[in-house]
Design a protein around this motif. Structure first.
Motif, short mmCIF file in Angstrom:
data_model
loop_
_atom_site.label_atom_id
_atom_site.label_comp_id
_atom_site.label_asym_id
_atom_site.label_seq_id
_atom_site.Cartn_x
_atom_site.Cartn_y
_atom_site.Cartn_z
N LEU A 254 10.84 18.83 3.11
CA LEU A 254 10.72 18.74 4.56
C LEU A 254 11.95 19.26 5.31
N GLY A 255 13.05 19.47 4.62
CA GLY A 255 14.29 19.82 5.30
C GLY A 255 15.08 18.56 5.66
N THR A 256 15.02 17.57 4.78
CA THR A 256 15.68 16.29 5.02
C THR A 256 16.91 16.11 4.14
N GLU A 257 17.53 17.22 3.76
CA GLU A 257 18.70 17.15 2.89
C GLU A 257 19.83 16.36 3.56
N GLY A 258 19.90 16.39 4.89
CA GLY A 258 20.95 15.69 5.63
C GLY A 258 20.62 14.24 5.94
N VAL A 259 19.58 13.71 5.32
CA VAL A 259 19.17 12.32 5.56
C VAL A 259 19.60 11.46 4.38
N GLU A 260 20.26 10.36 4.70
CA GLU A 260 20.63 9.37 3.69
C GLU A 260 19.73 8.16 3.87
N ILE A 261 19.50 7.44 2.79
CA ILE A 261 18.64 6.25 2.83
C ILE A 261 19.46 5.05 2.38
N GLU A 262 19.31 3.98 3.12
CA GLU A 262 19.91 2.70 2.77
C GLU A 262 18.76 1.71 2.70
N VAL A 263 18.81 0.77 1.76
CA VAL A 263 17.76 -0.23 1.63
C VAL A 263 18.34 -1.60 1.94
N VAL A 264 17.66 -2.31 2.84
CA VAL A 264 18.03 -3.67 3.19
C VAL A 264 16.78 -4.52 3.02
N GLY A 265 16.71 -5.24 1.89
CA GLY A 265 15.49 -6.00 1.60
C GLY A 265 14.34 -5.03 1.36
N PRO B 83 12.97 -1.90 -2.91
CA PRO B 83 12.87 -0.46 -3.16
C PRO B 83 14.22 0.12 -3.59
N GLN B 84 14.18 1.11 -4.45
CA GLN B 84 15.40 1.71 -4.97
C GLN B 84 15.75 2.98 -4.19
N VAL B 85 16.99 3.05 -3.73
CA VAL B 85 17.46 4.17 -2.91
C VAL B 85 17.21 5.51 -3.60
N GLU B 86 17.55 5.60 -4.87
CA GLU B 86 17.42 6.87 -5.59
C GLU B 86 15.97 7.32 -5.65
N ALA B 87 15.06 6.38 -5.91
CA ALA B 87 13.63 6.72 -6.00
C ALA B 87 13.10 7.16 -4.63
N LEU B 88 13.53 6.48 -3.57
CA LEU B 88 13.08 6.85 -2.22
C LEU B 88 13.61 8.23 -1.83
N LYS B 89 14.87 8.51 -2.12
CA LYS B 89 15.46 9.80 -1.78
C LYS B 89 14.78 10.92 -2.57
N LYS B 90 14.50 10.67 -3.84
CA LYS B 90 13.81 11.66 -4.66
C LYS B 90 12.42 11.94 -4.09
N GLU B 91 11.71 10.89 -3.68
CA GLU B 91 10.39 11.05 -3.08
C GLU B 91 10.48 11.86 -1.79
N LEU B 92 11.41 11.53 -0.93
CA LEU B 92 11.58 12.25 0.33
C LEU B 92 11.90 13.73 0.07
N ASP B 93 12.82 13.99 -0.83
CA ASP B 93 13.21 15.37 -1.13
C ASP B 93 12.08 16.16 -1.79
N ILE C 239 0.85 -1.19 0.00
CA ILE C 239 0.00 0.00 0.00
C ILE C 239 0.88 1.24 0.00
N GLY C 240 0.45 2.25 -0.73
CA GLY C 240 1.16 3.52 -0.71
C GLY C 240 1.47 4.01 -2.10
N LYS C 241 2.29 5.03 -2.15
CA LYS C 241 2.66 5.65 -3.42
C LYS C 241 3.59 4.73 -4.19
N LYS C 242 3.29 4.56 -5.47
CA LYS C 242 4.11 3.72 -6.34
C LYS C 242 5.20 4.58 -6.96
N LEU C 243 6.44 4.13 -6.84
CA LEU C 243 7.57 4.93 -7.34
C LEU C 243 8.25 4.34 -8.58
#
Length: 152
Positions: free
Chosen positions: A36-47, A22-32, A10-14
């Motif tokens: 929100l002011g999350t420029e200092g947040v990095e995302i790692e995907v594990v499974g 999930p793909q790190v680049e797609a998740l980071k683009k969605e977050l940015d 369930i949720g937004k399809k990227l």
């Protein structure tokens, strides 16, 4: 540090498939994209788990980042290792999250979370989930919302 569960399907399809990690680049683009002011947040995907690392200005930004990533198809859980910079928010608090059920609306959720007669507080819930929510009537079963604490 916390681990938060979400409904994977369930949720937004990227753009990645239901069976794909999930793909790190797609998740980071969605977050940015939410500004929100999350420029200092990095995302790692594990499974099917997204791990957020880095720094944010305040607790509200951290909670919005969690739901922005968690309410994405393919993400089953979000783990946080994010430092909160605001002095008053130094000790990371456990966010209050609510999973929308069939038949829910923000008014009903406000009464369930804050007590009978507190339906008008639904506006606080809507504002706490902006910009991920664009309209108070556009919520869906399985979506996870941030429930802000009432002041006073």
């Amino acid at each position: 540090m916390g681990l938060f569960s979400f409904a994977k399907s369930i949720g937004k399809k990227l753009g990645f498939g239901d069976d794909e990690e999930p793909q790190v680049e797609a998740l980071k683009k969605e977050l940015d994209s939410h500004g929100l002011g999350t420029e200092g947040v990095e995302i790692e995907v594990v499974g099917n788990k997204a791990v957020l690392k880095g720094k944010v200005a305040d607790q509200a930004t951290l909670e919005k980042a969690i739901i922005a990533i968690g309410n994405t198809q393919g993400v089953e859980s979000v783990e946080t290792a994010v430092a909160v910079e605001a002095e008053a928010d130094k000790a990371e608090k456990e966010p209050v999250l609510y999973t929308v059920k069939k038949g829910d609306n923000l008014w009903k959720i406000a009464e369930a979370q804050y007590g009978k007669g507190k339906g008008p507080k639904h506006e606080l819930i809507f504002e706490a989930n902006r910009p991920m929510l664009t309209h108070p009537d556009k919520i869906y079963p399985g979506q996870v919302l941030r429930i802000p604490l009432l002041e006073g």
